[in-house]
Design a protein around this motif. Structure first.
Motif, PDB file in Angstrom:
ATOM      1  N   ALA A  45       6.350   3.137   8.550  1.00  8.88           N
ATOM      2  CA  ALA A  45       5.625   2.077   9.074  1.00  8.88           C
ATOM      3  C   ALA A  45       6.464   1.412  10.551  1.00  8.88           C
ATOM      4  CB  ALA A  45       4.496   1.276   8.163  1.00  8.88           C
ATOM      5  N   THR A  70       7.884  -5.086   3.425  1.00  7.59           N
ATOM      6  CA  THR A  70       6.516  -5.368   4.050  1.00  7.59           C
ATOM      7  C   THR A  70       5.785  -4.567   2.924  1.00  7.59           C
ATOM      8  OG1 THR A  70       7.425  -5.630   6.701  1.00  7.59           O
ATOM      9  CG2 THR A  70       5.214  -4.602   5.979  1.00  7.59           C
ATOM     10  N   VAL A  72       2.351  -2.541   2.233  1.00  8.01           N
ATOM     11  CA  VAL A  72       1.595  -1.400   2.695  1.00  8.01           C
ATOM     12  C   VAL A  72       0.120  -1.051   1.582  1.00  8.01           C
ATOM     13  CG1 VAL A  72       1.267   0.391   3.518  1.00  8.01           C
ATOM     14  CG2 VAL A  72       3.208  -0.125   3.769  1.00  8.01           C
ATOM     15  N   SER A  73      -0.241  -1.058   2.278  1.00 11.41           N
ATOM     16  CA  SER A  73      -1.860  -1.144   0.743  1.00 11.41           C
ATOM     17  C   SER A  73      -2.834   0.794   1.144  1.00 11.41           C
ATOM     18  CB  SER A  73      -2.727  -1.619   1.308  1.00 11.41           C
ATOM     19  OG  SER A  73      -2.623  -3.576   1.038  1.00 11.41           O
ATOM     20  N   THR A 112      -0.846  -0.664  -4.042  1.00 16.70           N
ATOM     21  CA  THR A 112       0.374  -1.609  -3.198  1.00 16.70           C
ATOM     22  C   THR A 112       1.166  -1.132  -3.038  1.00 16.70           C
ATOM     23  OG1 THR A 112       0.799  -3.809  -4.117  1.00 16.70           O
ATOM     24  CG2 THR A 112      -0.936  -3.102  -2.244  1.00 16.70           C
ATOM     25  N   LYS A 114       5.409  -1.578  -1.388  1.00 17.85           N
ATOM     26  CA  LYS A 114       6.200  -2.413   0.408  1.00 17.85           C
ATOM     27  C   LYS A 114       7.591  -1.434   0.755  1.00 17.85           C
ATOM     28  CE  LYS A 114       6.536  -6.778  -2.401  1.00 17.85           C
ATOM     29  NZ  LYS A 114       7.329  -7.338  -2.911  1.00 17.85           N
ATOM     30  N   VAL A 115       7.795  -1.418   1.935  1.00 10.58           N
ATOM     31  CA  VAL A 115       8.746  -0.578   2.316  1.00 10.58           C
ATOM     32  C   VAL A 115      10.002  -1.292   1.991  1.00 10.58           C
ATOM     33  CG1 VAL A 115      10.102  -0.978   4.993  1.00 10.58           C
ATOM     34  CG2 VAL A 115       7.827  -0.781   4.754  1.00 10.58           C
ATOM     35  N   LEU A 134      -4.821   3.901   4.568  1.00 14.27           N
ATOM     36  CA  LEU A 134      -3.097   3.088   4.781  1.00 14.27           C
ATOM     37  C   LEU A 134      -3.062   1.897   5.744  1.00 14.27           C
ATOM     38  CD1 LEU A 134      -2.840   5.831   3.502  1.00 14.27           C
ATOM     39  CD2 LEU A 134      -0.370   5.497   4.138  1.00 14.27           C
ATOM     40  N   THR A 136      -1.729  -1.821   6.975  1.00 11.05           N
ATOM     41  CA  THR A 136       0.094  -2.758   7.107  1.00 11.05           C
ATOM     42  C   THR A 136      -0.417  -3.896   8.235  1.00 11.05           C
ATOM     43  OG1 THR A 136       2.001  -3.416   5.958  1.00 11.05           O
ATOM     44  CG2 THR A 136       1.197  -1.392   8.075  1.00 11.05           C
ATOM     45  N   GLU A 183      -4.111   0.550  10.716  1.00  8.41           N
ATOM     46  CA  GLU A 183      -4.724   1.668   9.008  1.00  8.41           C
ATOM     47  C   GLU A 183      -4.688   2.724  10.244  1.00  8.41           C
ATOM     48  OE1 GLU A 183      -9.331   0.977   8.493  1.00  8.41           O
ATOM     49  OE2 GLU A 183      -8.453  -0.567   8.082  1.00  8.41           O
ATOM     50  N   LEU A 199       2.453   5.808  10.354  1.00  8.80           N
ATOM     51  CA  LEU A 199       2.060   4.709  10.229  1.00  8.80           C
ATOM     52  C   LEU A 199       2.420   3.466  11.910  1.00  8.80           C
ATOM     53  CD1 LEU A 199      -0.930   3.030   8.999  1.00  8.80           C
ATOM     54  CD2 LEU A 199       0.911   2.190   7.360  1.00  8.80           C
TER      55      LEU A 199
END
Length: 203
Positions: A45, A70, A72-73, A112, A114-115, A134, A136, A183, A199
């Motif tokens: 991302a 961070t 991410v979903s 979700t 996370k980075v 995706l 974030t 997105e 992303l």
């Protein structure tokens, strides 16, 4: 509408079968999509910030990675999600009706992660084949260099006449806060596939 005798009758549409979105959201299917498969999505991302060329701004660090931690979903895409987006886009364009709220079951199907490092890397596991959305959002510091006008040099004749002139520009550095809203859609073709994605938010 007036019905006589000073009485006004108001007609209200109370159809219980009114459906602005025809598609149904299948909660059970969407939960299985992110829990019962053998596929993996890995990714990076980041924001790729090119700056504003009109202001002669040049970004010093092109890849602005999402910070560690961070969120991410991921959400399985579906006919319902696509129709919900299209209906609300049309409503926003008309500016006359309130937007249609999303099915409350959608929230339960968003997974979700996370980075996990300083290079924006993340991973989703246990995914089934299909299309996914995706998403974030993260803030970062936009560091840049820019040129500014510092004056004019003149080449003078002994008589005092100006023979030529040229503008002088200096370079300076600056920084400002920025936010990336990202997105994108990703497709897993078959169970067991590992898909790597960028992303990114390009400005």
């Amino acid at each position: 509408m007036p019905v006589g005798g000073g009485t006004v009758e108001i007609c209200v549409n109370e159809e219980l079968d009114y459906r602005p979105i025809e598609s149904n959201f299948d909660k059970e299917l969407n939960l299985r999509m992110t829990e019962k498969g053998n596929s993996v999505i890995t990714g990076t991302a980041f924001a790729r910030d090119h700056g504003n060329n009109k202001l002669q701004v040049v970004n010093i660090q092109r890849a602005q990675y999402a910070p560690k931690g961070t969120v991410v979903s991921i959400l399985p895409n579906s006919a319902y999600i696509e129709e919900w987006k299209a209906v609300n886009k049309k409503i926003r364009k008309g500016k006359k009706l309130p937007e249609v709220p999303i099915d409350p079951n959608v929230a339960a199907c968003i997974k979700t992660t996370k980075v996990y490092d300083d290079k924006g890397h993340f991973e989703f596991t246990n995914l089934m084949p299909g299309e996914y959305i995706l998403m974030t959002s993260f803030g970062y510091t936009h560091r840049y260099s820019y040129q500014y006008y510092a004056g004019t040099n003149y080449l003078m004749h002994p008589s005092g006449a100006v023979l030529s002139s040229n503008n002088v520009y200096n370079t300076a550095n600056g920084a400002s806060g920025a936010t990336a809203e990202i997105e994108t859609k990703v497709t897993i073709k078959k169970d067991g596939d590992k898909v790597d994605v960028n992303l990114k938010d390009v400005r």
